[in-house]
Design a protein around this motif. Structure first.
Motif, PDB file in Angstrom:
ATOM      1  N   HIS A  58      -4.005  -4.385  18.099  1.00 11.00           N
ATOM      2  CA  HIS A  58      -3.066  -3.771  17.146  1.00 11.00           C
ATOM      3  C   HIS A  58      -1.642  -3.792  17.699  1.00 11.00           C
ATOM      4  O   HIS A  58      -0.690  -4.070  16.957  1.00 11.00           O
ATOM      5  CB  HIS A  58      -3.491  -2.336  16.824  1.00 11.00           C
ATOM      6  CG  HIS A  58      -4.635  -2.245  15.866  1.00 11.00           C
ATOM      7  ND1 HIS A  58      -4.494  -2.507  14.519  1.00 11.00           N
ATOM      8  CD2 HIS A  58      -5.939  -1.960  16.048  1.00 11.00           C
ATOM      9  CE1 HIS A  58      -5.673  -2.365  13.917  1.00 11.00           C
ATOM     10  NE2 HIS A  58      -6.563  -2.041  14.824  1.00 11.00           N
ATOM     11  N   ARG A  61      -0.234  -7.220  17.493  1.00 10.21           N
ATOM     12  CA  ARG A  61       0.137  -7.577  16.111  1.00 10.21           C
ATOM     13  C   ARG A  61       1.426  -6.857  15.700  1.00 10.21           C
ATOM     14  O   ARG A  61       2.260  -7.429  14.990  1.00 10.21           O
ATOM     15  CB  ARG A  61      -1.000  -7.241  15.135  1.00 10.21           C
ATOM     16  CG  ARG A  61      -0.705  -7.718  13.717  1.00 10.21           C
ATOM     17  CD  ARG A  61      -1.914  -7.635  12.809  1.00 10.21           C
ATOM     18  NE  ARG A  61      -2.276  -6.257  12.500  1.00 10.21           N
ATOM     19  CZ  ARG A  61      -3.363  -5.916  11.803  1.00 10.21           C
ATOM     20  NH1 ARG A  61      -4.197  -6.826  11.357  1.00 10.21           N
ATOM     21  NH2 ARG A  61      -3.622  -4.637  11.552  1.00 10.21           N
ATOM     22  N   GLU A 194      -7.820 -10.951  -1.063  1.00  7.85           N
ATOM     23  CA  GLU A 194      -8.183  -9.708  -0.376  1.00  7.85           C
ATOM     24  C   GLU A 194      -7.966  -8.539  -1.333  1.00  7.85           C
ATOM     25  O   GLU A 194      -7.499  -8.745  -2.458  1.00  7.85           O
ATOM     26  CB  GLU A 194      -7.327  -9.533   0.886  1.00  7.85           C
ATOM     27  CG  GLU A 194      -5.826  -9.488   0.569  1.00  7.85           C
ATOM     28  CD  GLU A 194      -4.956  -9.069   1.751  1.00  7.85           C
ATOM     29  OE1 GLU A 194      -5.481  -8.669   2.799  1.00  7.85           O
ATOM     30  OE2 GLU A 194      -3.731  -9.122   1.588  1.00  7.85           O
ATOM     31  N   ALA A 195      -8.299  -7.340  -0.872  1.00  4.70           N
ATOM     32  CA  ALA A 195      -8.009  -6.141  -1.671  1.00  4.70           C
ATOM     33  C   ALA A 195      -6.590  -5.675  -1.313  1.00  4.70           C
ATOM     34  O   ALA A 195      -5.875  -6.356  -0.577  1.00  4.70           O
ATOM     35  CB  ALA A 195      -9.051  -5.071  -1.391  1.00  4.70           C
ATOM     36  N   GLY A 197      -5.555  -3.299   0.557  1.00  2.24           N
ATOM     37  CA  GLY A 197      -5.341  -2.875   1.937  1.00  2.24           C
ATOM     38  C   GLY A 197      -6.562  -3.163   2.789  1.00  2.24           C
ATOM     39  O   GLY A 197      -6.854  -2.444   3.747  1.00  2.24           O
ATOM     40  N   ALA A 198      -7.273  -4.216   2.451  1.00  2.00           N
ATOM     41  CA  ALA A 198      -8.501  -4.555   3.186  1.00  2.00           C
ATOM     42  C   ALA A 198      -8.889  -5.993   2.867  1.00  2.00           C
ATOM     43  O   ALA A 198      -8.552  -6.516   1.805  1.00  2.00           O
ATOM     44  CB  ALA A 198      -9.638  -3.612   2.782  1.00  2.00           C
ATOM     45  N   ASN A 199      -9.618  -6.630   3.781  1.00  2.00           N
ATOM     46  CA  ASN A 199     -10.130  -7.984   3.550  1.00  2.00           C
ATOM     47  C   ASN A 199     -11.458  -7.914   2.794  1.00  2.00           C
ATOM     48  O   ASN A 199     -12.078  -6.859   2.707  1.00  2.00           O
ATOM     49  CB  ASN A 199     -10.307  -8.725   4.884  1.00  2.00           C
ATOM     50  CG  ASN A 199      -8.979  -9.011   5.552  1.00  2.00           C
ATOM     51  OD1 ASN A 199      -8.690  -8.525   6.650  1.00  2.00           O
ATOM     52  ND2 ASN A 199      -8.156  -9.817   4.910  1.00  2.00           N
ATOM     53  N   LEU A 217      -3.214 -11.196   5.355  1.00  2.00           N
ATOM     54  CA  LEU A 217      -3.475 -10.682   6.696  1.00  2.00           C
ATOM     55  C   LEU A 217      -4.892 -11.026   7.187  1.00  2.00           C
ATOM     56  O   LEU A 217      -5.875 -10.779   6.490  1.00  2.00           O
ATOM     57  CB  LEU A 217      -3.300  -9.156   6.680  1.00  2.00           C
ATOM     58  CG  LEU A 217      -2.993  -8.487   8.004  1.00  2.00           C
ATOM     59  CD1 LEU A 217      -1.593  -8.868   8.490  1.00  2.00           C
ATOM     60  CD2 LEU A 217      -3.096  -6.973   7.846  1.00  2.00           C
ATOM     61  N   GLY A 219      -7.249  -9.697   9.143  1.00  3.20           N
ATOM     62  CA  GLY A 219      -7.443  -8.353   9.685  1.00  3.20           C
ATOM     63  C   GLY A 219      -8.216  -8.332  10.996  1.00  3.20           C
ATOM     64  O   GLY A 219      -9.076  -9.178  11.255  1.00  3.20           O
ATOM     65  N   ILE A 220      -7.904  -7.323  11.782  1.00 10.04           N
ATOM     66  CA  ILE A 220      -8.592  -7.138  13.065  1.00 10.04           C
ATOM     67  C   ILE A 220     -10.051  -6.736  12.803  1.00 10.04           C
ATOM     68  O   ILE A 220     -10.967  -7.199  13.476  1.00 10.04           O
ATOM     69  CB  ILE A 220      -7.821  -6.099  13.916  1.00 10.04           C
ATOM     70  CG1 ILE A 220      -6.484  -6.734  14.346  1.00 10.04           C
ATOM     71  CG2 ILE A 220      -8.627  -5.633  15.114  1.00 10.04           C
ATOM     72  CD1 ILE A 220      -5.462  -5.777  14.921  1.00 10.04           C
ATOM     73  N   THR A 221     -10.283  -5.924  11.784  1.00 11.54           N
ATOM     74  CA  THR A 221     -11.658  -5.548  11.413  1.00 11.54           C
ATOM     75  C   THR A 221     -12.412  -6.775  10.906  1.00 11.54           C
ATOM     76  O   THR A 221     -13.598  -6.952  11.194  1.00 11.54           O
ATOM     77  CB  THR A 221     -11.638  -4.474  10.304  1.00 11.54           C
ATOM     78  OG1 THR A 221     -10.607  -3.546  10.594  1.00 11.54           O
ATOM     79  CG2 THR A 221     -12.962  -3.765  10.191  1.00 11.54           C
ATOM     80  N   THR A 255     -13.323  -4.940   4.428  1.00 11.50           N
ATOM     81  CA  THR A 255     -13.155  -4.536   5.823  1.00 11.50           C
ATOM     82  C   THR A 255     -11.694  -4.183   6.086  1.00 11.50           C
ATOM     83  O   THR A 255     -10.786  -4.833   5.573  1.00 11.50           O
ATOM     84  CB  THR A 255     -13.554  -5.654   6.812  1.00 11.50           C
ATOM     85  OG1 THR A 255     -12.676  -6.783   6.638  1.00 11.50           O
ATOM     86  CG2 THR A 255     -14.991  -6.088   6.640  1.00 11.50           C
ATOM     87  N   GLY A 256     -11.490  -3.168   6.906  1.00 12.60           N
ATOM     88  CA  GLY A 256     -10.141  -2.785   7.307  1.00 12.60           C
ATOM     89  C   GLY A 256     -10.230  -1.610   8.259  1.00 12.60           C
ATOM     90  O   GLY A 256     -11.258  -0.925   8.300  1.00 12.60           O
ATOM     91  N   THR A 257      -9.181  -1.393   8.997  1.00 14.36           N
ATOM     92  CA  THR A 257      -9.191  -0.281   9.944  1.00 14.36           C
ATOM     93  C   THR A 257      -9.453   1.029   9.219  1.00 14.36           C
ATOM     94  O   THR A 257     -10.277   1.828   9.653  1.00 14.36           O
ATOM     95  CB  THR A 257      -7.837  -0.214  10.675  1.00 14.36           C
ATOM     96  OG1 THR A 257      -7.678  -1.440  11.388  1.00 14.36           O
ATOM     97  CG2 THR A 257      -7.771   0.960  11.621  1.00 14.36           C
TER      98      THR A 257
END
Ligand code: PMP
Length: 302
Positions: A58, A61, A194-195, A197-199, A217, A219-221, A255-257
């Protein structure tokens, strides 16, 4: 702290430009470049049992996001990582959400602002589940956004930049007003992206399928979940996904943090049943976020 307390009236400490300040004193002037021209990048991290999951990724990034927006953070990555931990401790939370934000200050107020200072703040608060926990296992309902993820020559998509969220907020407002939990966004070519705020992931005949992150993005998740799937011998395919294919997939999740692994039950007329692969990866992800903690604790006690 009840969720309805406005964010500027909460209690505790915020790290601002190098020091912890009382929460209510962490203010900026209305003539701040970041506010007017979206010269702002941020991170979303989660601490589990007092430790921030994937903190290095994080922080890396965050620095890369700032670099892409031509901002130089006046600290190094180690200092910012340490500051994130310091705020988690100062707030006294075991499980918490961590929000570093980097923005241009007030020294100059025009499109070009090379003399504006790069400022940085880190706030930590409790954010149990991004989506209503009662809904989470049932799966959330998505509509499709009117807005498209822009092409790479239109927006700096690799930066987690505040400006890129303008269309996300608009899309999520509309989705919620129509009774959905969130919106699936397509990209400038019409592929599933993606959504807000999430993949997004889909399951097709025992395989995991997810869009290639070439204009949104990575994402890291997303990357953690792909690694967890591969460790379970679940094949993972990254490719362009056309909307016409949605009817072919049996499972879908985000998926997302903040979202972690969130099952999806529908995307407009398409229905999905959260099944074996979604459940396995939800479980493995929650194990992973805690496992890093226990291996560190083991090291600490050795
Ligand atoms: N896409 C968008 C637009 C996001 O806001 C997020 C959350 N940061 C993600 C994807 C997922 O990223 P990550 O897994 O790194 O949190």
């Amino acid at each position: 702290m009840p969720e309805t307390v406005p964010f500027d009236q909460r209690k505790g400490w915020i790290w601002l430009d190098g020091q912890l300040v009382p929460w209510e004193d962490a203010k900026v002037h209305v003539l701040t470049h970041g506010l007017h021209y979206a010269s702002s990048v941020f991170e979303g991290e989660r601490a589990y049992s007092g430790r921030i999951y994937k903190l290095e990724e994080h922080t890396e990034r965050l620095f890369e996001s700032a670099r892409i927006l031509d901002m130089k953070i006046p600290f190094n990555e180690q200092e910012i990582g340490d500051a994130c931990n310091q705020v988690v401790q100062a707030q006294g939370f075991e499980d918490a959400y961590v929000r570093p934000v980097v923005f241009r200050g007030s020294e100059q107020m025009s499109v070009a602002a090379p003399r504006a200072a790069t400022r940085i703040a880190i706030a930590v608060w409790q954010w149990p589940s991004y989506f209503d926990p009662a809904q989470k296992m049932k799966g959330i309902r998505l509509t499709v956004a009117d807005w498209k993820r822009p092409s790479p020559e239109t927006a700096p998509y690799k930066s987690k930049a505040a400006g890129l969220y303008m269309i996300c907020t608009l899309s999520k407002h509309k989705a919620e007003a129509e009774g959905y939990h969130d919106a699936l966004m397509y990209d400038h070519r019409g592929f599933v992206a993606e959504a807000t705020g999430a993949n997004v992931f889909f399951v097709e005949e025992g395989k995991l399928v997810t869009p290639t992150p070439d204009c949104f993005l990575d994402g890291i998740t997303r990357r953690s979940v792909m690694a967890l799937a591969r460790a379970r011998q679940i094949p993972v395919i990254e490719r362009h996904i056309a909307p016409e294919e949605l009817g072919r997939f049996s499972e879908c999740f985000l998926t997302g943090t903040a979202a972690e692994v969130t099952p999806v039950s529908e995307v407009r007329e398409h229905r999905f049943t959260p099944g074996r692969i979604t459940e396995t990866l939800m479980h493995d992800y929650m194990e992973d976020v805690r496992k890093e903690v226990s291996s560190v604790n083991l090291r600490a006690s050795a």
